[in-house]
Structures are given as C-alpha cells and as structure tokens.
Design a protein around this motif. Structure first.
Motif, PDB file in Angstrom:
ATOM      1  N   TYR A 105       0.832  -1.481   0.112  1.00  0.00           N
ATOM      2  CA  TYR A 105       0.265   0.261  -0.175  1.00  0.00           C
ATOM      3  C   TYR A 105       1.090   1.147   0.050  1.00  0.00           C
ATOM      4  CZ  TYR A 105       0.912  -0.367   4.680  1.00  0.00           C
ATOM      5  OH  TYR A 105       2.172  -0.836   5.864  1.00  0.00           O
ATOM      6  N   SER A 106       0.585   2.503  -0.472  1.00  0.00           N
ATOM      7  CA  SER A 106       1.285   3.664  -0.574  1.00  0.00           C
ATOM      8  C   SER A 106      -0.544   4.875  -0.659  1.00  0.00           C
ATOM      9  CB  SER A 106       1.630   3.703  -1.524  1.00  0.00           C
ATOM     10  OG  SER A 106       1.250   4.105  -2.721  1.00  0.00           O
ATOM     11  N   ILE A 107       0.178   5.647   0.216  1.00  0.00           N
ATOM     12  CA  ILE A 107      -0.465   6.692   0.249  1.00  0.00           C
ATOM     13  C   ILE A 107       0.001   8.320  -0.161  1.00  0.00           C
ATOM     14  CG2 ILE A 107      -1.670   8.522   1.985  1.00  0.00           C
ATOM     15  CD1 ILE A 107      -3.036   5.987   1.896  1.00  0.00           C
ATOM     16  N   ARG A 108      -0.639   9.100  -0.904  1.00  0.00           N
ATOM     17  CA  ARG A 108       0.282  10.186  -1.568  1.00  0.00           C
ATOM     18  C   ARG A 108       0.457  11.369  -0.394  1.00  0.00           C
ATOM     19  NH1 ARG A 108      -4.476  13.587  -4.987  1.00  0.00           N
ATOM     20  NH2 ARG A 108      -3.113  14.713  -5.456  1.00  0.00           N
ATOM     21  N   PRO A 109       1.878  12.199  -1.043  1.00  0.00           N
ATOM     22  CA  PRO A 109       2.134  12.402   0.525  1.00  0.00           C
ATOM     23  C   PRO A 109       1.496  13.020   0.922  1.00  0.00           C
ATOM     24  CG  PRO A 109       3.615  11.877  -0.965  1.00  0.00           C
ATOM     25  CD  PRO A 109       2.399  11.819  -1.840  1.00  0.00           C
ATOM     26  N   SER A 110       0.436  14.198  -0.139  1.00  0.00           N
ATOM     27  CA  SER A 110      -0.658  15.408   0.822  1.00  0.00           C
ATOM     28  C   SER A 110      -2.042  14.763   1.596  1.00  0.00           C
ATOM     29  CB  SER A 110      -1.112  16.419  -0.547  1.00  0.00           C
ATOM     30  OG  SER A 110      -2.251  15.225  -1.026  1.00  0.00           O
ATOM     31  N   ALA A 111      -1.799  13.284   1.276  1.00  0.00           N
ATOM     32  CA  ALA A 111      -2.873  12.164   2.111  1.00  0.00           C
ATOM     33  C   ALA A 111      -2.648  11.688   3.512  1.00  0.00           C
ATOM     34  CB  ALA A 111      -3.891  11.693   1.030  1.00  0.00           C
ATOM     35  N   ARG A 112      -1.413  11.905   3.758  1.00  0.00           N
ATOM     36  CA  ARG A 112      -0.550  11.179   4.951  1.00  0.00           C
ATOM     37  C   ARG A 112      -1.020  11.224   5.604  1.00  0.00           C
ATOM     38  NH1 ARG A 112       5.181  10.127   1.811  1.00  0.00           N
ATOM     39  NH2 ARG A 112       4.993   8.606   0.738  1.00  0.00           N
ATOM     40  N   GLY A 113      -0.540  10.893   7.073  1.00  0.00           N
ATOM     41  CA  GLY A 113      -1.125  11.738   8.725  1.00  0.00           C
ATOM     42  C   GLY A 113      -2.544  11.183   8.900  1.00  0.00           C
ATOM     43  N   ARG A 114      -3.452  10.601   8.360  1.00  0.00           N
ATOM     44  CA  ARG A 114      -4.975  10.673   8.545  1.00  0.00           C
ATOM     45  C   ARG A 114      -5.654   9.249   8.811  1.00  0.00           C
ATOM     46  NH1 ARG A 114      -7.393  13.077   2.960  1.00  0.00           N
ATOM     47  NH2 ARG A 114      -9.617  12.543   4.485  1.00  0.00           N
ATOM     48  N   GLY A 115      -5.064   7.930   9.254  1.00  0.00           N
ATOM     49  CA  GLY A 115      -5.160   6.811   8.845  1.00  0.00           C
ATOM     50  C   GLY A 115      -5.958   6.173   7.698  1.00  0.00           C
ATOM     51  N   LEU A 116      -5.496   6.995   6.772  1.00  0.00           N
ATOM     52  CA  LEU A 116      -5.925   5.863   5.550  1.00  0.00           C
ATOM     53  C   LEU A 116      -5.492   5.017   5.730  1.00  0.00           C
ATOM     54  CD1 LEU A 116      -5.635   9.114   3.122  1.00  0.00           C
ATOM     55  CD2 LEU A 116      -8.180   7.829   4.722  1.00  0.00           C
ATOM     56  N   ALA A 117      -4.308   4.215   5.512  1.00  0.00           N
ATOM     57  CA  ALA A 117      -3.513   3.073   4.635  1.00  0.00           C
ATOM     58  C   ALA A 117      -3.735   2.229   6.582  1.00  0.00           C
ATOM     59  CB  ALA A 117      -2.055   2.946   5.382  1.00  0.00           C
ATOM     60  N   THR A 118      -3.668   2.539   7.619  1.00  0.00           N
ATOM     61  CA  THR A 118      -4.370   2.079   8.722  1.00  0.00           C
ATOM     62  C   THR A 118      -5.645   1.213   8.359  1.00  0.00           C
ATOM     63  OG1 THR A 118      -2.998   2.777  10.123  1.00  0.00           O
ATOM     64  CG2 THR A 118      -5.055   1.250  10.699  1.00  0.00           C
ATOM     65  N   TRP A 119      -6.688   2.072   7.690  1.00  0.00           N
ATOM     66  CA  TRP A 119      -8.130   1.804   7.500  1.00  0.00           C
ATOM     67  C   TRP A 119      -8.153   0.747   6.781  1.00  0.00           C
ATOM     68  CZ3 TRP A 119     -10.519   3.570   2.940  1.00  0.00           C
ATOM     69  CH2 TRP A 119     -11.470   2.655   2.934  1.00  0.00           C
ATOM     70  N   ALA A 120      -7.427   1.076   5.503  1.00  0.00           N
ATOM     71  CA  ALA A 120      -7.486   0.631   4.288  1.00  0.00           C
ATOM     72  C   ALA A 120      -7.182  -1.160   4.180  1.00  0.00           C
ATOM     73  CB  ALA A 120      -6.598   0.940   2.968  1.00  0.00           C
ATOM     74  N   LEU A 121      -5.798  -1.388   4.807  1.00  0.00           N
ATOM     75  CA  LEU A 121      -5.381  -1.947   5.710  1.00  0.00           C
ATOM     76  C   LEU A 121      -6.007  -3.554   6.011  1.00  0.00           C
ATOM     77  CD1 LEU A 121      -2.957  -4.655   5.481  1.00  0.00           C
ATOM     78  CD2 LEU A 121      -2.640  -3.875   7.205  1.00  0.00           C
ATOM     79  N   GLY A 122      -6.838  -2.961   7.094  1.00  0.00           N
ATOM     80  CA  GLY A 122      -7.945  -3.005   8.377  1.00  0.00           C
ATOM     81  C   GLY A 122      -9.425  -4.259   7.018  1.00  0.00           C
ATOM     82  N   VAL A 123      -9.925  -3.036   5.914  1.00  0.00           N
ATOM     83  CA  VAL A 123     -10.327  -3.892   4.954  1.00  0.00           C
ATOM     84  C   VAL A 123     -10.436  -4.622   4.338  1.00  0.00           C
ATOM     85  CG1 VAL A 123     -11.965  -2.822   3.004  1.00  0.00           C
ATOM     86  CG2 VAL A 123     -11.890  -1.006   5.092  1.00  0.00           C
ATOM     87  N   VAL A 124      -9.243  -4.599   3.634  1.00  0.00           N
ATOM     88  CA  VAL A 124      -8.110  -6.009   2.962  1.00  0.00           C
ATOM     89  C   VAL A 124      -8.054  -7.368   3.439  1.00  0.00           C
ATOM     90  CG1 VAL A 124      -6.618  -6.047   1.267  1.00  0.00           C
ATOM     91  CG2 VAL A 124      -7.828  -4.033   1.327  1.00  0.00           C
ATOM     92  N   LEU A 125      -7.897  -7.088   4.667  1.00  0.00           N
ATOM     93  CA  LEU A 125      -7.440  -8.303   5.999  1.00  0.00           C
ATOM     94  C   LEU A 125      -8.971  -9.126   5.203  1.00  0.00           C
ATOM     95  CD1 LEU A 125      -5.539  -7.042   8.303  1.00  0.00           C
ATOM     96  CD2 LEU A 125      -4.877  -8.240   6.447  1.00  0.00           C
TER      97      LEU A 125
END
Length: 176
Positions: A105-125
């Motif tokens: 996974y990767s998050i565009r630099p301007s969208a980091r720090g919002r918990g998006l990767a943690t959320w997306a990983l939780g959805v994909v598991l």
C-alpha cells in the motif's frame, strides 16, 4: 469518507496529480506500476490499458508471466480524489516471501497522517481471509515508522528484519 474502489480511468487527472507529489522514481507500493514500468501514463489510452491490466491481474483464469502472481488492486479515494492504493497478492512467490509480502500500500504524500493506510489494510484483511489465506505477510522499509505502526495496529507480529535487494525490510505476519 474514504472508500476502496477498483482502479478506473476516470480518475486519471487525480492519479496524475498524486503521482507528481512523489519524488521521481520513488517506489509506490501497492500501485501495480511494475506492470507497465516504462509506460507514459499521461496518455489516456495508455492509462486505460494499465487500469485494464490491473483489473485483469485478479482474474485467475488469466495466465500471468512466471514472475507475477494474481493480485487484486484497489484505489483509496474520496469522491473523485485519488488518495492511494492497496493490493492483495493471492499467493507468495520467492520474491514476495523474502521481501514483498501479500499486501502492499501507499498513500499520496498530501493525504498522509489521516489513518488511511491503517483503515485500508483493515478493510483488505477480510478479503485475504475470503481468498482462503490463514495469514498474510506484510513488509515495510525498516525506517518507515508510519508503515510499521499501520501493520502493528492491524495485528502484525514482527518476524524479522532482513537485508534484501530492495533495502532493509521489516517482515510482519498477521493471522486472519
């Protein structure tokens, strides 16, 4: 509210803006850029062909090159804004077992720090569980503290830290 969607050509302008936030040549895990590494994705026809290839990679009836594995790709979006990508590789080959893992996974630099990767990983598991996987391997660069936290927040247990051709990697397993 963010959502995961299949890659789509309609988001090309937002995807290109996100790409331009990255340093030239930076690795964007989970994007599938390696499927067409030298492609001119500024060209709408080439971009559409890449999106089609991303979508086909999940089709197990499609025969892939030996070094590729089937994978499902999602884009993390809010409305018409591309925020990042996550993919789920359906199995591990030698390279993925050593340093790449089941999920990238990767998050565009301007969208980091919002918990998006943690959320997306939780959805994909749960998607990994639905594929019949009992556990997944997820790796990150040893110095990527944010990614290590993302994995750990989703139940990742550190197996080891190893030197690979791609640098020093932290290797985590998540039991599903």
């Amino acid at each position: 509210m963010p959502e995961l969607i299949p890659p789509t050509g309609r988001l090309q302008p937002s995807w290109l803006a996100a790409r331009d936030e990255w340093s030239p040549g930076a690795h964007q895990a989970g994007t599938g850029l390696g499927l067409l590494p030298e492609a001119d994705l500024d060209d709408p026809a080439v971009f559409s062909a890449w999106v089609e290839r991303l979508q086909q990679q999940s089709d197990r009836s499609v025969v892939l090159r030996d070094e590729w594995v089937h994978a499902t790709h999602w884009w993390i979006v809010e409305g018409d804004s591309y925020l990042g990508a996550i993919d789920l590789r359906h199995r591990l080959n030698a390279f993925l077992l050593h340093s790449g893992g089941h999920i990238g996974y990767s998050i565009r630099p301007s969208a980091r720090g919002r918990g998006l990767a943690t959320w997306a990983l939780g959805v994909v598991l749960p998607e990994a569980r639905a594929l019949g996987l009992g556990r997944v391997l997820i790796t990150c660069d040893d110095d990527n503290v944010a990614s290590a936290r993302t994995i750990e927040r989703n139940g990742g247990v550190l197996e080891d830290v190893r030197t690979t051709d791609e640098g020093i990697k932290r290797r985590y397993w998540i039991t599903l």
